[in-house]
Design an enzyme around this catalytic site. Sequence first.
Site, short mmCIF file in Angstrom:
data_model
loop_
_atom_site.label_atom_id
_atom_site.label_comp_id
_atom_site.label_asym_id
_atom_site.label_seq_id
_atom_site.Cartn_x
_atom_site.Cartn_y
_atom_site.Cartn_z
N GLU A 146 0.81 -1.22 0.00
CA GLU A 146 0.00 0.00 0.00
C GLU A 146 0.85 1.27 0.00
O GLU A 146 1.58 1.54 0.96
CB GLU A 146 -0.93 0.03 1.22
CG GLU A 146 -1.82 1.27 1.23
CD GLU A 146 -2.84 1.26 2.34
OE1 GLU A 146 -3.88 1.91 2.18
OE2 GLU A 146 -2.60 0.61 3.37
N GLU A 240 -12.27 2.13 4.19
CA GLU A 240 -11.29 2.47 5.21
C GLU A 240 -11.40 3.97 5.42
O GLU A 240 -10.72 4.76 4.77
CB GLU A 240 -9.87 2.10 4.80
CG GLU A 240 -8.88 2.32 5.95
CD GLU A 240 -7.43 2.12 5.55
OE1 GLU A 240 -6.70 1.45 6.30
OE2 GLU A 240 -7.03 2.67 4.50
#
Length: 264
Positions: A146, A240
């Site tokens: 990520e 998220e």
Amino acid sequence: MKIGTQNQPFFPEDIKEKFRYLKNAGFEGFEIDGKLLVDHLDEVKEAIAETGLPVTTACGGYNGWIGDFIEERRLNGLEDIKEILTALQQAGGKGIVVPAAWGMFTYRLPPMVSPRSQAGDWKAVSESLVYLDSIAKETETTIFLEPLNRYQDHMINTLADARRYIEENTLRNVKIIADFYHMNIEEDNLSQALHQNRDLIGHIHVADNHRYQPGSGSIDFRKLFDQLKSDGYDGYLVFECRIRGNDPEAEYLKALKHLQQCLV
């Protein structure tokens, strides 16, 4: 594409009740904390069997970043991630989300001088990824690397940064997770970045431009989803985000409906 979520404070604490709640709310997957999965694996497997709601991925739950400045902590983190990947294999999860680090250092705030060289950064992260690539192969899972924005990490900020680690280290079981919030800060063009890295994107995190719930800010989710569709992405879109509003639960479920409409 399917929509999943990470945990929220208003979800039930009991694992089986949590899975029932998410299923009834309309979510199609759960991105679980890695430690929660390891510590309660049997209960999680029972909840999956009862509800049919899958664990999509794990995020967090380990101690030590793959690019940690402290070597002992980096190695401890790798062993924690190995344990999580083993549990994910048993639970049917796809893999684990890992940034190079979070909140460890940024060039954008004082002291602005890293305690480690850029060559040292590359060596530490690469060694971690090569190791995890082999563990992911053994457990039939995936490492989702990520990129974070420049204020939260100094090593991997764009999808292209993540791509370089994957290609130059010849990693076969590492893919990119594209997080719309971080991309909104770092990428010149979100749709173009998604398209250019379509062959390596294996997971998506969704939040609006300010990190709050989708639909409360300025990101054009329909445009980005259309780009993903045209590029053949059929994985998960996982919430998220923080929640803005007087009724967090109502706002969260409203955001779910917003994304469902954008997918049509």
